[in-house]
Design a protein around this motif. Structure first.
Motif, mmCIF file in Angstrom:
data_model
loop_
_atom_site.group_PDB
_atom_site.id
_atom_site.type_symbol
_atom_site.label_atom_id
_atom_site.label_comp_id
_atom_site.label_asym_id
_atom_site.label_seq_id
_atom_site.Cartn_x
_atom_site.Cartn_y
_atom_site.Cartn_z
ATOM 1 N N ASP A 127 4.498 12.539 -26.732
ATOM 2 C CA ASP A 127 4.767 11.872 -27.624
ATOM 3 C C ASP A 127 4.018 10.887 -27.243
ATOM 4 N N GLN A 128 2.970 10.538 -28.140
ATOM 5 C CA GLN A 128 1.672 10.136 -27.696
ATOM 6 C C GLN A 128 1.981 8.420 -28.968
ATOM 7 N N ARG A 129 3.136 8.114 -28.887
ATOM 8 C CA ARG A 129 3.562 6.234 -29.057
ATOM 9 C C ARG A 129 3.427 5.969 -27.499
ATOM 10 N N PHE A 130 4.090 6.829 -26.483
ATOM 11 C CA PHE A 130 3.887 5.977 -25.324
ATOM 12 C C PHE A 130 3.080 5.872 -24.366
ATOM 13 N N ARG A 131 2.688 4.946 -23.466
ATOM 14 C CA ARG A 131 1.546 4.735 -22.490
ATOM 15 C C ARG A 131 1.795 4.395 -20.959
ATOM 16 N N ALA A 132 1.787 4.630 -20.107
ATOM 17 C CA ALA A 132 1.577 3.580 -19.079
ATOM 18 C C ALA A 132 0.724 2.293 -19.071
ATOM 19 N N ILE A 133 1.061 1.682 -18.673
ATOM 20 C CA ILE A 133 0.206 -0.191 -18.567
ATOM 21 C C ILE A 133 0.002 0.006 -17.098
ATOM 22 N N HIS A 134 -0.459 0.003 -15.689
ATOM 23 C CA HIS A 134 -1.075 -0.824 -14.906
ATOM 24 C C HIS A 134 -2.396 -0.928 -14.204
ATOM 25 N N LEU A 135 -2.692 -2.169 -13.509
ATOM 26 C CA LEU A 135 -3.952 -2.505 -13.845
ATOM 27 C C LEU A 135 -4.186 -2.708 -12.594
ATOM 28 N N PRO A 136 -5.160 -1.863 -11.312
ATOM 29 C CA PRO A 136 -4.855 -2.140 -9.738
ATOM 30 C C PRO A 136 -4.912 -3.295 -9.465
ATOM 31 N N ASN A 157 0.775 -1.270 0.355
ATOM 32 C CA ASN A 157 0.005 -0.071 0.032
ATOM 33 C C ASN A 157 0.792 1.324 0.256
ATOM 34 N N LYS A 158 2.326 0.579 0.120
ATOM 35 C CA LYS A 158 3.146 2.204 -0.518
ATOM 36 C C LYS A 158 3.309 2.726 -1.750
ATOM 37 N N THR A 159 2.288 2.397 -2.308
ATOM 38 C CA THR A 159 1.969 3.093 -3.604
ATOM 39 C C THR A 159 1.677 4.743 -3.426
ATOM 40 N N LEU A 160 0.703 5.274 -2.119
ATOM 41 C CA LEU A 160 0.624 6.811 -2.522
ATOM 42 C C LEU A 160 2.126 7.618 -1.546
ATOM 43 N N ASN A 161 2.689 6.589 -1.443
ATOM 44 C CA ASN A 161 3.736 7.515 -0.880
ATOM 45 C C ASN A 161 5.206 7.365 -2.252
ATOM 46 N N MET A 162 4.801 6.300 -3.148
ATOM 47 C CA MET A 162 6.316 5.344 -3.288
ATOM 48 C C MET A 162 5.527 5.639 -4.836
ATOM 49 N N GLN A 163 6.113 6.318 -6.135
ATOM 50 C CA GLN A 163 5.797 6.051 -7.369
ATOM 51 C C GLN A 163 7.016 4.168 -8.575
ATOM 52 N N VAL A 164 6.095 4.796 -9.624
ATOM 53 C CA VAL A 164 6.870 3.685 -10.093
ATOM 54 C C VAL A 164 7.030 4.269 -11.478
ATOM 55 N N SER A 165 8.490 4.780 -11.625
ATOM 56 C CA SER A 165 8.625 5.542 -13.048
ATOM 57 C C SER A 165 9.449 5.360 -14.235
ATOM 58 N N TRP A 166 9.356 5.466 -15.845
ATOM 59 C CA TRP A 166 10.003 5.039 -16.728
ATOM 60 C C TRP A 166 10.432 6.283 -17.049
ATOM 61 N N VAL A 167 11.805 5.719 -17.120
ATOM 62 C CA VAL A 167 13.556 7.618 -17.442
ATOM 63 C C VAL A 167 13.474 6.782 -19.134
ATOM 64 N N ARG A 168 13.827 7.769 -20.160
ATOM 65 C CA ARG A 168 14.706 7.231 -21.617
ATOM 66 C C ARG A 168 15.917 7.246 -20.553
ATOM 67 N N SER A 176 -1.835 -5.250 -9.025
ATOM 68 C CA SER A 176 -0.955 -5.970 -9.871
ATOM 69 C C SER A 176 0.313 -4.806 -9.337
ATOM 70 N N GLU A 177 1.614 -6.025 -9.894
ATOM 71 C CA GLU A 177 2.955 -5.805 -9.477
ATOM 72 C C GLU A 177 3.386 -5.245 -10.743
ATOM 73 N N ASP A 178 2.715 -5.045 -11.680
ATOM 74 C CA ASP A 178 3.309 -5.303 -13.237
ATOM 75 C C ASP A 178 2.965 -3.515 -13.309
ATOM 76 N N TRP A 179 4.328 -2.993 -13.881
ATOM 77 C CA TRP A 179 4.562 -1.460 -14.274
ATOM 78 C C TRP A 179 4.572 -1.848 -15.841
ATOM 79 N N THR A 180 4.137 -1.264 -16.967
ATOM 80 C CA THR A 180 4.632 -1.813 -18.293
ATOM 81 C C THR A 180 4.134 -0.588 -18.866
ATOM 82 N N LEU A 181 5.780 -0.137 -19.793
ATOM 83 C CA LEU A 181 5.676 0.703 -20.530
ATOM 84 C C LEU A 181 5.686 0.682 -21.857
ATOM 85 N N GLN A 182 4.672 0.372 -22.689
ATOM 86 C CA GLN A 182 3.624 0.533 -23.796
ATOM 87 C C GLN A 182 4.277 1.509 -25.090
ATOM 88 N N ILE A 183 4.982 1.337 -26.034
ATOM 89 C CA ILE A 183 5.505 1.678 -27.160
ATOM 90 C C ILE A 183 5.086 1.198 -28.341
#
Length: 311
Positions: A130-139, A102-113, A141-148
């Motif tokens: 760049d609209q080709r990039f999109r963040a995908i995360h389901l409630p 439940n630390k997602t309120l204080n901790m964030q997962v980010s993607w950096v190029r 879920s442990e997966d944080w996905t970068l879509q290109i």
């Protein structure tokens, strides 16, 4: 009275001597009896020798030491691997973070190029124009996905999955955007003697996945493998490198023309086949094997070399 006193002293003296002689044996005997009922300090604190071994022999389970659970977030490396993507086909870079809870309120997962140190996503939000990039995360879920979408060669490089701890935690994923290429062995022209077997080999390289299908064309028409001509077959072997073999038995002049290999996920490639009636061009293939015909000059040189050797 004095005699009786003296005699009593003598008797007492002899009794004292007799007790001193027998005293050590008495004390040792008493200690042995006491040791049978009361264990020593060492035996009272340590289990008897062979207790664990006897417990195992009698089927009593001995619990192994339990691993210490992690208390903070960490990356699941098995689910956060490098990616090879096909040019123009959507790519997904996955980062699995364990124990975020439940630390997602204080901790964030980010993607950096890394190419331009550009922040692409934070949590479920995208921070790039760049609209080709999109963040995908389901409630939950442990997966944080970068879509290109529509990845290009310039998108290849290192992408950083980052957890906003103090200091921050990072995991690097390499994206490789490839473009499959098609090659036909022996091209661009192939010379076949009439009656030989035409053997065309098409190879698809640098493809992250095998093509769904490979079509062969002859003079812009799809080759039919059950045509009245007969003797035409195709064998395709799929894998990291996909190879398709086109076999045409008993080659005839009508089999001459342009043959094209068309994979579903790569550009097509062509080769021109010449079926000859006894002609001998500079390069020719008989029965699927290339050879160069021998000229009269070559024969004279070979005979001369043979004569020199024999002499």
């Amino acid at each position: 009275m004095a005699g009786k006193g003296f005699g009593g002293e003598v008797v007492g003296f002899f009794l004292a001597v007799a007790f001193c002689v027998t005293c050590p044996e008495y004390v040792s005997s008493a200690q042995r009896e006491l040791g049978k009922s009361l264990p020593s300090n060492a035996s009272a604190t340590a289990p008897p020798v062979g207790t664990v071994d006897n417990a195992i022999r009698t089927g009593v389970a001995v619990e192994p030491p339990r691993p210490t659970p992690r208390t903070g977030p960490y990356f699941d490396l098995a689910a956060s691997k490098n990616v090879t993507a096909l040019l123009g086909k959507t790519a997904y870079l996955n980062c699995r973070v364990k124990n975020l809870g439940n630390k997602t309120l204080n901790m964030q997962v980010s993607w950096v190029r890394h190419r331009d140190i550009h922040l692409l996503t934070v949590g479920r939000y995208t921070y790039t124009s760049d609209q080709r990039f999109r963040a995908i995360h389901l409630p939950h879920s442990e997966d944080w996905t970068l879509q290109i979408k529509y990845p290009q060669h310039r998108d290849s490089g290192i992408y950083e999955c980052q957890i906003s701890t103090t200091p921050h935690m990072s995991h690097f994923i390499h994206l490789n955007v490839v473009e499959p290429t098609t090659e036909i062995i022996g091209g661009p022209d192939l010379y076949i003697d009439r009656g030989s077997t035409i053997n065309l080999t098409c190879v698809v390289l640098y493809s992250p996945e095998p093509p769904a299908y490979i079509f062969w064309n002859h003079n812009d028409a799809i080759i039919s493998y059950d045509s009245p001509r007969g003797g035409v077959s195709v064998v395709t072997e799929k894998g990291e490198t996909t190879t398709s073999f086109l076999l045409i038995q008993q080659a005839r002049p009508s089999d001459s023309g342009t043959y094209q290999c068309n994979p579903s996920n790569a550009q097509s490639k062509s080769i021109v086949v010449h079926v000859l009636n006894g002609e001998y061009p500079a390069a020719m293939q008989r029965g699927g094997q290339a050879f160069a015909p021998t000229s009269p000059a070559h024969c004279i040189i070979l005979v001369a070399c043979l004569l020199i050797t024999l002499s």
